[in-house]
Design an enzyme around this catalytic site. Structure first.
Site, PDB file in Angstrom:
ATOM      1  CD  GLU A  53       1.532  -3.361  -4.816  1.00  0.00           C
ATOM      2  OE1 GLU A  53       1.021  -3.002  -5.901  1.00  0.00           O
ATOM      3  OE2 GLU A  53       1.886  -2.560  -3.927  1.00  0.00           O
ATOM      4  CG  PHE A 115      -3.426   5.706   5.432  1.00  0.00           C
ATOM      5  CD1 PHE A 115      -4.029   6.261   4.307  1.00  0.00           C
ATOM      6  CD2 PHE A 115      -2.082   5.386   5.369  1.00  0.00           C
ATOM      7  CE1 PHE A 115      -3.298   6.490   3.153  1.00  0.00           C
ATOM      8  CE2 PHE A 115      -1.341   5.617   4.213  1.00  0.00           C
ATOM      9  CZ  PHE A 115      -1.961   6.171   3.098  1.00  0.00           C
ATOM     10  CD  GLN A 116      -1.139   2.725   2.138  1.00  0.00           C
ATOM     11  OE1 GLN A 116      -0.225   2.245   2.788  1.00  0.00           O
ATOM     12  NE2 GLN A 116      -0.956   3.218   0.926  1.00  0.00           N
ATOM     13  CE  LYS A 165       1.062   0.828  12.977  1.00  0.00           C
ATOM     14  NZ  LYS A 165       1.661   1.076  14.287  1.00  0.00           N
ATOM     15  CG  MET A 478      -9.664 -15.902 -27.743  1.00  0.00           C
ATOM     16  SD  MET A 478      -9.445 -17.132 -29.044  1.00  0.00           S
ATOM     17  CE  MET A 478      -8.127 -18.134 -28.364  1.00  0.00           C
TER      18      MET A 478
END
Lengths: 564, 184
Positions: A53, A115-116, A165, A478
C-alpha cells in the site's frame, strides 16, 4: 427516475465523474466491493495493483506530480489503511493532491477492535488536509466530491476517506454534483492590492534583489508568469529543492538551488541581498539553516497561497497571501524594466569558487571510482526534452537535484519535506502512467531501492517504461557522510551487504546491467536509455563519496562546508 | 530563550464535524502549548460549534497556533485574545458539609460576599455555585477550605469579545457572497 445502486457502484461512478483514469491500490476484505464495481469500468479506469500500500500511495504521488491531476488510492482497512500513513505524510508536506479511499469494518463493529479495524481517522488527522469517515451510502457522492475539491484546490494535499463496508453495500439513489464551494474553506485568499503596490515599489527601488522560488509556482501553473517577472525585473533567481523544475536550469538568471546542499552563490547571496522575494515556498529549515541569522539584512516579501505559511518560519516584512499565478503578474505589471547587471555579475566569483572546489571534483574525479554526480550529469546530458526524473532520498537525491538539468518539461520529482526513502521506485511508476509520453527515470541509492523494491513486480506486470538508475555505494551514504564528518567515522548501521541487484531485477523479467568501470558507462547508459520498456542500470559508485557543499543542520548559511 | 508568556483565549468556530476537537488540540500539542481550559459547545449559529481555549504562550506562538487551526478545512475561523479584549467568566461548584453551614455563619457570609448562591441543601451536604474570574473562584475556595470542602469543580472559561464588530457574522456573509459568485 429513481435508480438504486450500491454504495460501491456509487463510489465507482463518482470516481468516473471526477474524470479519474488511474487508481493505485491493493484489495482486501472490506474494499473488495469497490474493486468489483471498478472492474466493470476497466476500459475507462485502469486499476494498478502495487505490491504494497505504501507503493500505491507513492505511485499516486508520482502520478499527481507528473500529470498535475489528483492521485487516487484504494486500499483495504486495518493494515492496508495504516500502510498509507507514510505516503499521506509525504504528500501533506509536499502539497501533493491525493484522494485515498480505505475500507473499514461494518458500522456496528466500529470501536470494538474488530478484525482489520484500525482508527484511520484518528491516525491520519495530523497528516491529511481533510479526512472523513463514510458510514452510509448516501454520504458517498458528497464525500467524494468534497474530497477531490479539497485535495485539488488551494494548496493541494492528501485527503483520506474511511469507508465502512456497510456504506459500500447499502443502496443509494445516485446523484453526483461536483463540489465548488465549502463555507469553511477559502482555497484562494484574496490578493491585497495595496500590498502588491508596496511589493512593486520595494522591487523597483531594490539594488540587490534575490528571488527564491518553490513548488508553488509549479502547483499554481505560474511558470510563464515567473519568467515574465524575472525577465522584466532582471532579478537573479534561486529555486528550492521542490522548485527545481519551475525555471530552466539553463536560464541565465537561474542561479541554482538554495539550502543545505544548494549552490554556493545563491546561499551566500541570501545573506547579502537587500530584498528577498520568496515565491510559492515555505522557508523550510533545510532552506534556511539557522533562522536567526537568515537574511537579516534584507527586506523580505513572501508570496504564498497558504496564509499559515506566512510569518511561520521566517518573518516577512510584506506577506502576500494568494495564488502566485495572479499575485506575481500583478506585481510584474507595476515593475519598471530593469537589469541588475553588477549584482548578477557578483554571483560569478562564487560560482567559480564552487566550480573549483566542488563541481570539478564531482564531475571530473581524480580516481578510478565513479561519483554519483558524474553519473547523474551524464543522464542529464543523454536524456531527452520530455522527462520525469524521480530521485530517492539521500546522497542520490542531492546529486540529482544538483546535476540533473531540470526545466518545466524536464520535471525533477523528489520527496522533499518528509524525505521518504523508498519513494523513488513507486513514484516513478506513477509518473510513467501520469506522463505516458515522457522518458521516466528513477534514480535510487542501494538503501532506498530496497525499501520498496517489491514494486519491480508492478513494473513487470504492467510493462511500465521505468528506467531505474541504481547508484550503489554499499552504504546508506548520507548518514555515512554525517558519521564521517561529525562522528569520527563510526559507521553505525550504515554499511549494507547487498544482493545481486542484476539477478534480483532479472527475476522480474526486467533487463538489468551492472557497470563498475567509467569506460563502460556512456555506452551502457545509451543502451539503457534507448531500450524499450523497463530497464535497470546499476552503477558501482565510490563507496565513500561525499555531497558538498553542505550547511550543517541548524547552522547559519555562513558555516557552509565546501570540501573535507 | 525564555520569552514572556501570556494567558491567551483562543476562540475557534467550526462546522459540526466528527473529530474536530482532536484536530484542534493536535495543533497545541505539536507546538508544545499546554491547554489550560477548554470549553466546546454549540454556537448561536445552527451547525456551528464554538471552542473557547485558554493557554499560556508568547504571542508569536499563539498566532501560529491559531493560523494552523484555521488552516483545517472544517474550521470556519479562529482568533486569539488577551484578557483586556474580552468579557469572560468561569463557573464553579463547591460541595461543603451542611453541618459547617449550620454551625457557624462563615459560609453564609462567604456566599453573600462573593455573590455566590446555594443550589442545593440536604442533611449531608450543601452545593454552592459561583461564577467569576479564576482568582475570585479560587478566593472563595480558599475561604471555604477551613470549613471543609467535600468536592470542588470549576468549568473552563467562556468568553465574549468587547469589540463592536462581529467578525464571524462578517466572515459568513463574505463566504455567502463568494458562494453566489461561484454559482453564477
Amino acid at each position: 427516475m429513481e435508480e438504486l445502486i450500491t454504495g460501491a457502484e456509487a463510489m465507482a461512478r463518482a470516481l468516473k465523474a471526477e474524470a479519474v483514469d488511474t487508481v493505485f491500490g491493493y484489495p482486501g476484505g472490506y474494499i473488495m466491493a469497490v474493486f468489483d464495481a471498478l472492474f466493470a469500468y476497466k476500459e475507462e479506469v485502469t486499476t494498478i495493483l502495487t505490491r504494497h500500500e505504501q507503493g500505491a500511495v507513492h505511485a499516486a504521488q508520482g502520478y499527481a506530480r507528473a500529470s498535475g491531476k489528483v492521485g487516487v488510492v484504494l486500499v483495504t482497512s486495518g493494515p492496508g489503511a495504516s500502510n498509507i500513513v507514510t505516503g499521506a505524510a509525504d504528500a501533506m508536506l509536499d502539497s501533493t493532491p491525493l484522494v485515498i479511499i480505505a475500507g473499514q469494518s461494518g458500522v456496528d463493529k466500529l470501536g470494538s477492535d474488530s478484525f482489520q479495524e484500525t482508527d484511520l481517522i484518528g491516525i491520519t488527522q495530523p497528516v491529511t488536509k481533510w479526512n472523513y469517515q463514510i458510514r452510509t451510502a448516501a454520504e458517498i457522492p458528497w464525500a467524494i466530491a468534497r474530497a477531490f475539491y479539497i485535495a485539488r484546490e488551494g494548496r493541494p494535499g492528501p485527503v483520506v476517506l474511511d469507508c465502512s463496508k456497510d456504506a459500500q453495500a447499502e443502496k443509494v439513489d445516485f446523484h453526483y454534483e461536483k463540489c465548488t464551494f465549502i463555507r469553511s474553506y477559502q482555497p484562494y485568499p484574496s490578493i491585497n492590492e495595496t500590498k502588491i503596490a508596496q511589493a512593486a515599489e520595494w522591487i523597483n527601488s531594490a539594488e540587490r534583489p534575490l528571488a527564491i522560488v518553490g513548488q508553488g509556482v509549479q502547483l499554481g501553473h505560474a511558470q510563464e508568469e515567473l519568467l515574465q517577472f524575472i525577465e522584466k525585473s532582471g532579478i537573479p533567481v534561486a529555486t528550492t529543492l521542490m522548485g527545481r523544475s519551475v525555471l530552466p536550469a539553463s536560464h541565465p538568471l537561474n542561479m541554482g538551488m538554495v539550502g543545505m546542499h544548494g549552490n554556493v552563490a545563491p546561499n551566500r547571496k541570501t545573506n547579502e541581498c537587500d530584498l528577498l522575494i520568496a515565491v510559492g515556498m515555505r522557508f523550510a529549515d533545510r532552506v534556511t539553516g539557522d533562522e536567526k541569522s537568515y537574511a537579516r539584512q534584507a527586506r523580505i516579501i513572501h508570496l504564498d497561497i497558504d496564509p499559515s505559511e506566512l510569518n511561520k518560519n521566517i518573518h516577512a516584512d510584506l506577506a502576500i497571501a494568494g495564488n502566485v499565478k495572479y499575485s506575481l503578474p500583478a506585481i510584474t505589471a507595476l515593475l519598471e524594466p530593469s537589469s541588475h547587471t553588477q549584482w548578477v555579475e557578483s554571483f560569478r566569483p562564487l560560482q567559480q569558487l564552487e566550480e573549483e572546489h566542488v563541481i570539478s571534483k564531482d564531475l571530473h574525479p581524480q580516481g578510478d571510482a565513479m561519483t554519483m554526480q558524474e553519473v547523474v550529469r551524464l543522464l542529464s546530458e543523454l536524456s531527452g526534452k520530455n522527462v520525469v526524473c524521480v530521485s530517492d532520498v539521500g546522497q542520490n537525491e542531492m546529486a540529482t537535484a544538483r546535476y540533473f538539468q531540470a526545466s518545466p518539461s524536464r520535471l525533477y520529482v523528489a520527496s522533499g519535506g518528509l524525505g521518504t526513502m523508498g519513494f523513488c521506485l513507486p513514484a516513478a511508476i506513477g509518473a510513467a502512467l501520469g506522463s505516458p509520453k515522457a522518458e521516466i527515470y528513477s534514480v535510487c541509492g542501494d538503501g532506498g531501492f530496497q525499501m520498496t523494491e517489491q514494486e519491480l513486480g508492478t513494473i513487470m506486470q504492467y510493462n511500465l517504461p521505468v528506467k531505474i538508475l541504481l547508484l550503489n555505494n554499499n552504504y546508506l551514504g548520507m548518514v555515512r557522510q554525517l558519521q564521517e564528518i561529525f562522528l569520527e567515522g563510526r559507521y553505525a548501521s550504515t554499511r549494507m551487504q547487498n544482493p545481486d541487484f542484476v539477478m534480483l531485477t532479472s527475476a522480474y523479467g526486467i533487463p538489468a546491467r551492472r557497470v563498475d568501470r567509467r569506460e563502460e558507462l556512456q555506452a551502457a547508459m545509451k543502451e539503457w536509455i534507448a531500450a524499450e520498456g523497463p530497464s535497470l542500470l546499476e552503477v558501482q559508485v565510490e563507496e565513500k563519496g561525499l555531497v558538498f557543499p553542505m550547511i550543517p543542520s541548524g547552522h547559519p548559511i555562513s558555516d557552509m562546508i565546501l570540501e573535507k | 530563550m525564555d520569552t514572556e508568556k501570556t494567558l491567551y483565549t483562543v476562540t475557534v468556530y467550526s462546522e459540526n464535524q466528527v473529530g474536530l476537537l482532536n484536530q484542534v488540540t493536535i495543533v497545541f500539542t505539536r507546538r508544545q502549548v499546554n491547554i489550560e481550559s477548554l470549553t466546546v459547545s454549540r454556537s448561536a449559529i445552527p451547525g456551528v460549534h464554538k471552542f473557547t481555549i485558554t493557554a499560556y504562550a508568547d504571542e508569536d506562538t499563539i498566532r501560529k497556533v491559531v493560523n494552523q487551526i484555521e488552516k483545517r478545512v472544517d474550521v470556519l475561523k479562529a482568533w486569539y485574545y488577551t484578557d483586556d479584549e474580552i468579557i469572560f467568566q468561569e463557573v464553579a461548584l463547591y460541595k461543603v458539609p451542611t453541618d459547617s453551614l449550620l454551625d457557624t455563619s462563615t459560609i453564609e457570609e462567604m456566599v453573600r460576599r462573593f455573590n455566590a448562591r446555594i443550589l442545593e441543601v440536604n442533611r449531608t451536604y450543601t452545593v454552592i455555585e459561583m461564577s467569576g474570574h479564576q482568582d475570585e473562584i479560587q478566593a472563595l475556595y480558599e475561604n471555604l477550605e477551613p470549613t471543609g470542602i467535600l468536592q470542588f469543580v470549576r468549568s473552563g472559561r467562556i468568553a465574549i469579545t468587547k469589540s463592536t464588530v462581529e467578525r464571524l457574522s462578517d466572515f459568513l456573509a463574505e463566504m455567502e457572497r463568494r458562494k453566489i459568485c461561484i454559482s453564477r
